[in-house]
Design an enzyme around this catalytic site. Structure first.
Site, short mmCIF file in Angstrom:
data_model
loop_
_atom_site.label_atom_id
_atom_site.label_comp_id
_atom_site.label_asym_id
_atom_site.label_seq_id
_atom_site.Cartn_x
_atom_site.Cartn_y
_atom_site.Cartn_z
N THR A 12 93.65 69.38 23.22
CA THR A 12 94.98 69.12 23.79
C THR A 12 95.20 69.97 25.03
OG1 THR A 12 95.81 70.79 22.24
CG2 THR A 12 96.02 68.49 21.57
N GLY A 13 94.17 70.66 25.50
CA GLY A 13 94.30 71.56 26.63
C GLY A 13 93.98 70.90 27.97
N ARG A 36 94.94 73.95 16.60
CA ARG A 36 95.90 74.31 15.55
C ARG A 36 96.96 73.24 15.37
NH1 ARG A 36 97.23 79.94 18.30
NH2 ARG A 36 97.19 78.44 19.99
N ASP A 51 92.45 76.82 12.74
CA ASP A 51 92.77 77.96 13.60
C ASP A 51 91.48 78.74 13.79
OD1 ASP A 51 93.56 80.29 14.78
OD2 ASP A 51 95.35 80.55 13.54
N LYS A 118 86.52 82.25 37.77
CA LYS A 118 86.77 83.68 37.52
C LYS A 118 85.45 84.37 37.16
CE LYS A 118 91.60 84.02 36.06
NZ LYS A 118 92.50 84.26 34.92
N TYR A 144 84.04 85.31 29.85
CA TYR A 144 83.00 84.29 30.05
C TYR A 144 81.60 84.90 29.86
CZ TYR A 144 86.60 81.51 32.53
OH TYR A 144 87.72 80.81 32.90
N ILE A 170 92.29 73.39 37.76
CA ILE A 170 92.22 72.00 37.30
C ILE A 170 93.45 71.22 37.76
CG2 ILE A 170 92.00 70.51 35.24
CD1 ILE A 170 89.75 72.56 35.42
N1 LIG Z 1 93.31 75.27 33.17
C1 LIG Z 1 92.63 75.60 34.25
O1 LIG Z 1 93.10 75.38 35.40
C2 LIG Z 1 91.25 76.21 34.12
C3 LIG Z 1 90.51 76.41 35.30
C4 LIG Z 1 89.23 76.94 35.19
C5 LIG Z 1 88.72 77.31 33.97
N2 LIG Z 1 89.47 77.12 32.84
C6 LIG Z 1 88.88 77.56 31.56
O2 LIG Z 1 88.80 76.50 30.64
C7 LIG Z 1 88.85 77.02 29.31
C8 LIG Z 1 89.90 76.26 28.53
O3 LIG Z 1 91.15 76.49 29.15
P1 LIG Z 1 92.33 75.41 29.24
O4 LIG Z 1 93.15 75.77 30.43
O5 LIG Z 1 91.79 74.05 29.09
O6 LIG Z 1 93.13 75.84 27.93
P2 LIG Z 1 94.58 75.38 27.46
O7 LIG Z 1 95.13 74.30 28.33
O8 LIG Z 1 95.37 76.63 27.27
O9 LIG Z 1 94.27 74.72 26.03
C9 LIG Z 1 93.73 75.49 24.99
C10 LIG Z 1 93.33 74.58 23.83
O10 LIG Z 1 92.76 75.41 22.80
C11 LIG Z 1 93.49 75.24 21.57
N3 LIG Z 1 93.55 76.53 20.90
C12 LIG Z 1 94.06 77.69 21.40
N4 LIG Z 1 93.97 78.66 20.47
C13 LIG Z 1 93.41 78.09 19.36
C14 LIG Z 1 93.08 78.57 18.06
N5 LIG Z 1 93.33 79.84 17.69
N6 LIG Z 1 92.51 77.70 17.18
C15 LIG Z 1 92.28 76.42 17.52
N7 LIG Z 1 92.54 75.92 18.74
C16 LIG Z 1 93.12 76.73 19.65
C17 LIG Z 1 94.88 74.74 22.03
O11 LIG Z 1 95.55 73.99 21.02
P3 LIG Z 1 96.54 74.72 19.94
O12 LIG Z 1 97.36 75.70 20.73
O13 LIG Z 1 97.32 73.59 19.33
O14 LIG Z 1 95.66 75.37 18.94
C18 LIG Z 1 94.48 73.82 23.20
O15 LIG Z 1 94.03 72.58 22.71
C19 LIG Z 1 89.19 78.54 29.45
O16 LIG Z 1 88.03 79.30 29.34
C20 LIG Z 1 89.74 78.61 30.86
O17 LIG Z 1 89.58 79.90 31.40
C21 LIG Z 1 90.72 76.58 32.88
#
Ligand SMILES: NC(=O)c1ccc[n+]([C@@H]2O[C@H](COP(=O)([O-])OP(=O)(O)OC[C@H]3O[C@@H](n4cnc5c(N)ncnc54)[C@H](OP(=O)(O)O)[C@@H]3O)[C@@H](O)[C@H]2O)c1
Length: 352
Positions: A12-13, A36, A51, A118, A144, A170
Site C-alpha cells: 500500500t506504499g 499491517r 506486522d 540516499k 540500506y 517517486i
Molecule cells: N517514497 C519515495 O519517494 C521513495 C524514494 C526513494 C526510495 N524509497 C524507498 O522505498 C522503500 C519503501 O518506501 P515507501 O515510500 O514505498 O514506503 P511507504 O509509502 O511509507 O509504505 C510503507 C509500506 O510498508 C508497510 N509497513 C510499514 N511498516 C510495516 C510493518 N511493521 N509491518 C508490515 N508492513 C509495514 C505499510 O503498510 P502498513 O502501514 O499498513 O503496515 C506500507 O504498505 C524505502 O526503503 C524508501 O526509503 C522511497
C-alpha cells in the site's frame, strides 16, 4: 495455476503499490501483498495482514498461501525521534520477512529490495555525480547498507538471488500520498494564483539551478520486475530514475504557464511555515472549483517539499548499468509532471 507467486511487502506504499499493480496487469502472476493495515477499496492483490515487527505474524501469514517465488520488499520502519534513521528496525523487518519466506518457500527464486538515492548520501550534502552503483559508501548510519548486506549474505547461502533498486523521489498519481512532488507543485501553484502572487521558487538561487532527476512509479515498478525476472538482474543493485535530468529553473516557467500566472524568482521560504495558515485559502479554492473536499495537508507534505527544494547540490545517478542489462523504458520527466498533474485535475483533487 500461475507459475509465479509474488509477495509484495508494503503493497500500500509509494513503491509497493505500483509494483503490485504492475504485476497484476501481467495477468500470469498470483499476487499477494503483506502489510499491517488492509487497504480500502479494490486492489490488484490478495492482502495478508502481518506486522513485520512481530516475526510470528509474518510466518503465520505466509504459512497460509502458496509458496512464494518472488518477493518485493518495499516496507519501511518510521524514523526514530529527531529524524534519526531506524537501522535496527528496518533490518529486523527484512530479517523477519526472509526467515518466514525461507521457512515456507523451497521454491523461492528472487528477493528484491527497495533502496533509494540516499544510498549515495544525497540527503547529507554534495556527493560525486552522476553516481554509480559501485561508488564508495558514505559514513553510516544508512539502513540500506545493512539491509543489502543482510540480503546478499543470506542469498550467498541459498538457492535464490537478490536485486535492489535505487530510485529518486517517486512521482505518481497517488491521491492518498502527501509526500508527492506532483501534488506539492499543483497545490503550491494554485495557492499562488489564488493569492495573486507570481510563482516564486521556494528554495535558494543555487537550488533553483542544480541538476535533479525523478522516478516515475510505473517505470520503477517495471524496472523492478525486469531485475527480478532476468539473469542480468541477479545479485546486483541498479539506479532507476526516469533517464533524463532537469533543473527547477526549467520547470518553474512551465508550471507558471500551466497555471496562468507570472513566473517569480527564487525566494527561500520554509514551506512548512508559510503554508501553516493557508488551509482556509485552499478550502476556498476547493469550494469555488467544485473539488473533492480534501485538506491541504492531506494532499501535500510541506516538510517533504522543503527537503526537496533546499538541496543546493546536483542529484544525479547514472542509469547505464540498468540500460546495459537490457531495460530500456525511460520517461520524459516534464511530460510526466504535466500528465500526472492532469490526472489530479481530472480526479477533481487539483484545480486546472
Ligand atoms: N517514497 C519515495 O519517494 C521513495 C524514494 C526513494 C526510495 N524509497 C524507498 O522505498 C522503500 C519503501 O518506501 P515507501 O515510500 O514505498 O514506503 P511507504 O509509502 O511509507 O509504505 C510503507 C509500506 O510498508 C508497510 N509497513 C510499514 N511498516 C510495516 C510493518 N511493521 N509491518 C508490515 N508492513 C509495514 C505499510 O503498510 P502498513 O502501514 O499498513 O503496515 C506500507 O504498505 C524505502 O526503503 C524508501 O526509503 C522511497
Amino acid at each position: 495455476m500461475p507459475k509465479q507467486v509474488a509477495l509484495v511487502i508494503g503493497p500500500t506504499g509509494a513503491t509497493g503499490g505500483p509494483i503490485a499493480k504492475a504485476l497484476g496487469r501481467r495477468g500470469d502472476w498470483l499476487v499477494y501483498g503483506m502489510s499491517r493495515t488492509a487497504p480500502a477499496g479494490k486492489v490488484p492483490f490478495t492482502h495478508l495482514a502481518a506486522d513485520l515487527t512481530d516475526p510470528a505474524s509474518c510466518a503465520r501469514a505466509l504459512a497460509a498461501i502458496e509458496p512464494v517465488t518472488h518477493a518485493f520488499f518495499a516496507a519501511r520502519a518510521p524514523f526514530q525521534e529527531g529524524g534519526v534513521e531506524n537501522v535496527e528496525g528496518n533490518v529486523a523487518m527484512l530479517a523477519a520477512t526472509l526467515d518466514a519466506l525461507e521457512a515456507r518457500s523451497g521454491g523461492l527464486e528472487h528477493v528484491h529490495l527497495l533502496e533509494g538515492t540516499k544510498w549515495y548520501g544525497m540527503h547529507l550534502g554534495p556527493y560525486p555525480t552522476p553516481s554509480r552503483e559501485g561508488d564508495p559508501r558514505h559514513p553510516p548510519p544508512n539502513f540500506y547498507y545493512d539491509q543489502q548486506d543482510l540480503l546478499s549474505q543470506r542469498a550467498a547461502h541459498a538457492r535464490w538471488s537478490w536485486s535492489a533498486s535505487r530510485p529518486s523521489y517517486i512521482c505518481d498519481f497517488a491521491p492518498d500520498r502527501a509526500r508527492n512532488l506532483i501534488t506539492i507543485l499543483g497545490t503550491y501553484a494554485a495557492l499562488c494564483r489564488e493569492l495573486g502572487v507570481p510563482l516564486d521558487f521556494p528554495g535558494t538561487a543555487a537550488a533553483y539551478s542544480v541538476l535533479c532527476e525523478l522516478s516515475d512509479a510505473t517505470c520503477l515498478a517495471e524496472a523492478i520486475i525486469f531485475m527480478s525476472t532476468h539473469d542480468a538482474g541477479r545479485n546486483t543493485a541498479f539506479n532507476v530514475t526516469n533517464g533524463d535530468s532537469f533543473r527547477w529553473c526549467q520547470v518553474w516557467p512551465l508550471l507558471a504557464q500551466w497555471y496562468g500566472i507570472p513566473c517569480g524568482v527564487p525566494r527561500h521560504i520554509k514551506l512548512a511555515t508559510w503554508m501553516a495558515d493557508k488551509g482556509p485559502v485552499w478550502d476556498k479554492i476547493v469550494a469555488r472549483r467544485g473539488l473533492q473536499r480534501r485538506s491541504l495537508e492531506s494532499l501535500a507534505s510541506w516538510d517533504f517539499a522543503d527537503f526537496v527544494f533546499e538541496k543546493e547540490w546536483d542529484l544525479l545517478t547514472d542509469n547505464g548499468l540498468l540500460r546495459r542489462a537490457g531495460f530500456n523504458l525511460c520517461v520524459d520527466t516534464i511530460a510526466m509532471i504535466r500528465d500526472q498533474l492532469n490526472q489530479y485535475c481530472e480526479a477533481k483533487l487539483l484545480p486546472r
